[in-house]
Design a protein around this motif. Structure first.
Motif, PDB file in Angstrom:
ATOM      1  N   HIS A   1      24.096 -45.302  -1.899  1.00 47.05           N
ATOM      2  CA  HIS A   1      22.888 -45.788  -2.585  1.00 47.05           C
ATOM      3  C   HIS A   1      23.263 -46.542  -3.865  1.00 47.05           C
ATOM      4  N   LYS A   2      24.260 -46.008  -4.602  1.00 48.76           N
ATOM      5  CA  LYS A   2      24.676 -46.666  -5.844  1.00 48.76           C
ATOM      6  C   LYS A   2      25.295 -48.028  -5.563  1.00 48.76           C
TER       7      LYS A   2
ATOM      8  N   GLU B   1      32.366 -54.080  -5.925  1.00 53.38           N
ATOM      9  CA  GLU B   1      32.083 -55.361  -6.559  1.00 53.38           C
ATOM     10  C   GLU B   1      33.219 -56.364  -6.392  1.00 53.38           C
TER      11      GLU B   1
ATOM     12  N   ARG C   1      26.613 -59.756   1.469  1.00 46.96           N
ATOM     13  CA  ARG C   1      25.390 -59.025   1.111  1.00 46.96           C
ATOM     14  C   ARG C   1      24.434 -58.977   2.297  1.00 46.96           C
TER      15      ARG C   1
ATOM     16  N   TYR D   1      23.194 -55.597   4.058  1.00 50.13           N
ATOM     17  CA  TYR D   1      21.745 -55.369   4.098  1.00 50.13           C
ATOM     18  C   TYR D   1      21.313 -55.037   5.519  1.00 50.13           C
TER      19      TYR D   1
ATOM     20  N   CYS E   1      24.509 -50.002  -3.047  1.00 50.27           N
ATOM     21  CA  CYS E   1      23.376 -50.887  -2.746  1.00 50.27           C
ATOM     22  C   CYS E   1      22.684 -51.331  -4.036  1.00 50.27           C
ATOM     23  N   LYS E   2      22.524 -50.392  -4.963  1.00 47.76           N
ATOM     24  CA  LYS E   2      21.853 -50.710  -6.231  1.00 47.76           C
ATOM     25  C   LYS E   2      22.659 -51.728  -7.027  1.00 47.76           C
ATOM     26  N   ARG E   3      23.991 -51.562  -7.053  1.00 51.63           N
ATOM     27  CA  ARG E   3      24.852 -52.488  -7.797  1.00 51.63           C
ATOM     28  C   ARG E   3      24.750 -53.906  -7.258  1.00 51.63           C
ATOM     29  N   HIS E   4      24.553 -54.030  -5.962  1.00 53.07           N
ATOM     30  CA  HIS E   4      24.518 -55.356  -5.343  1.00 53.07           C
ATOM     31  C   HIS E   4      23.098 -55.836  -5.066  1.00 53.07           C
ATOM     32  N   GLY E   5      22.109 -55.096  -5.564  1.00 51.57           N
ATOM     33  CA  GLY E   5      20.726 -55.521  -5.391  1.00 51.57           C
ATOM     34  C   GLY E   5      20.285 -55.551  -3.946  1.00 51.57           C
TER      35      GLY E   5
ATOM     36  N   PRO F   1      18.189 -53.705  -1.110  1.00 50.30           N
ATOM     37  CA  PRO F   1      17.212 -52.631  -0.872  1.00 50.30           C
ATOM     38  C   PRO F   1      17.605 -51.822   0.365  1.00 50.30           C
ATOM     39  N   ASN F   2      17.252 -50.536   0.361  1.00 54.79           N
ATOM     40  CA  ASN F   2      17.543 -49.694   1.522  1.00 54.79           C
ATOM     41  C   ASN F   2      16.297 -48.885   1.882  1.00 54.79           C
TER      42      ASN F   2
END
Length: 408
Positions: A34-35, A102, A7, A11, A37-41, A43-44
């Protein structure tokens, strides 16, 4: 081959390079990135962040929050397929790669009973003439590998089964070999090892046997005795077979209806990539292949419905013509009878007018018979008689298509 990041690494990557550039590098859309990044929390940078940074303005980088409890610390980016495929399959592939992010290929995979049974069967199996052991049958994964490769399968198979579960597939046993099954499709699988074939070179022991036989042959030639000589000639294999240790994981072939290239179905060991590290790519390929199978099945079903509807239209037209032809024939027969009765009436009228004062007995008999015959024939053309006639001939009713043969 899939690329795995922590992660923290991912990041740092999304804050080091614009998402559009990363998307091209990973052969994925920036929306899918983007999705992930969202799944893994993770930020971008927000919209306009890179433009402000390029203009020398002060920008703020959001810190990486802690991962959710139980969430994986790795981000997997499955390999992209740059071959031409339909927009529908490309969309399936992109969503599958999002789900594959994931996965954690370094994490120990859980145990699967089907895999355990398959490995046990392979370890008990006797090698074939080419050095391969096989597992095949109900509840087993179809495998054809050399004994030294079994330990590799103990790592490969669970990893692929776990990666497939992220795509909504379950490894199931049925009446035949094990398959991956989703809500809509079942996909057959095979694991095989490449076998190299080489021309057989005689060993020292084999060469010695052949020399002994040659001496016997020469002695028999001198003595002119050839009995059983050729039957004693030693036989040696023409080829030697060597398992290479290179494994391939293959799905069933999905034929594209109407032509076109099929999605990738085979994943093989290479110089760099090994099946142990391709679980995410294989699972994505499974999802795409299953979607292609569904797509082709729906196309075939649509074409079959179209063909059946066309057949039914042709059959309906043929049925209508058959009914009309039979009705016309029935009407023609009635009109022919009416014309015949008119001729009979004219004959009776003519003979009755021209009858002599003392008619002959044969003429009287004929007239009596003709009048009786006319009455009977007219009776057969009454309303009830025609109703009975039409019923017997299957005309002008629900059975109007009598003797019609369907084209099915």
């Amino acid at each position: 081959m899939a690329r795995v990041f922590t992660r923290q690494q991912f990041y740092e990557l999304v804050w080091f390079k614009p998402m559009t550039h990363l998307a091209k590098e990973f052969a994925i859309s920036d929306v899918a990135l983007h999705k992930i990044c969202k799944r893994h929390g993770i930020p971008n940078p927000p919209l306009g962040w890179w433009a402000k940074k390029a203009a020398g303005k002060r920008v703020k980088q959001m810190p990486l929050p802690e991962a959710k409890p139980g969430a994986s610390d790795s981000v997997t980016i499955a390999d992209g397929d740059l071959s031409r495929e339909s927009s529908a399959l490309a969309s399936v592939r992109e969503h599958a790669r999002i789900r594959a992010s994931e996965g954690d290929e370094d994490q120990a995979a859980p145990s699967f009973p089907i895999i355990d049974r398959t490995l046990a069967r392979l370890r008990k199996a006797k090698p074939s003439d080419v050095g391969i052991v096989a597992a095949d049958g109900p509840g087993l994964i179809k495998c054809e590998v050399a004994p030294p490769s079994i330990d590799r399968l103990a790592i490969i198979l669970p990893r692929i089964a776990r990666a497939a579960s992220l795509q909504g597939f379950e490894l199931v046993a049925g009446d035949g070999p094990a398959q991956f099954k989703s809500e809509t499709e079942a996909i057959a699988i095979l694991v095989a090892e490449t076998v190299r074939r080489e021309k057989h070179v005689l060993t020292d022991a084999e060469r010695a046997k052949e020399e002994v036989w040659q001496r016997k042959r020469d002695r028999a030639a001198r003595l002119n005795s050839w009995d059983n000589l050729f039957f004693d000639k030693p036989q040696f294999p023409e080829w030697d077979f060597h398992p290479t240790g290179q494994l391939s994981y293959e799905f069933e072939q999905v034929y594209i209806y109407g032509g076109g290239s099929s999605p990738r179905r085979s994943f093989r060991d290479a110089k760099v990539q090994r099946l142990e590290n391709m679980a995410s790519d294989i699972a994505v390929g499974l999802a795409v292949l299953a979607a292609a199978k569904t797509e082709q099945r729906l196309k075939r079903e649509a074409d079959q419905r179209r063909i059946e509807e066309e057949r039914q239209r042709r059959e309906l037209a043929a049925r209508i013509k058959h009914i009309e032809d039979r009705r016309a024939a029935g009407l023609g027969a009635i009109l022919a009878e009416l014309a015949e009765l008119d001729r009979l009436r004219s004959l009776i009228a003519m003979l009755t007018t021209a009858i002599p004062a003392e008619p002959t007995p044969r003429l009287l008999a004929f007239l009596a018979w003709a009048n009786d015959h006319l009455a009977k024939r007219e009776g057969r053309l009454s309303g009830q008689a025609l109703e009975d006639r039409f019923a017997a001939e299957h005309l002008f009713g629900d059975d109007d298509d009598h003797d019609f043969t369907s084209s099915r």
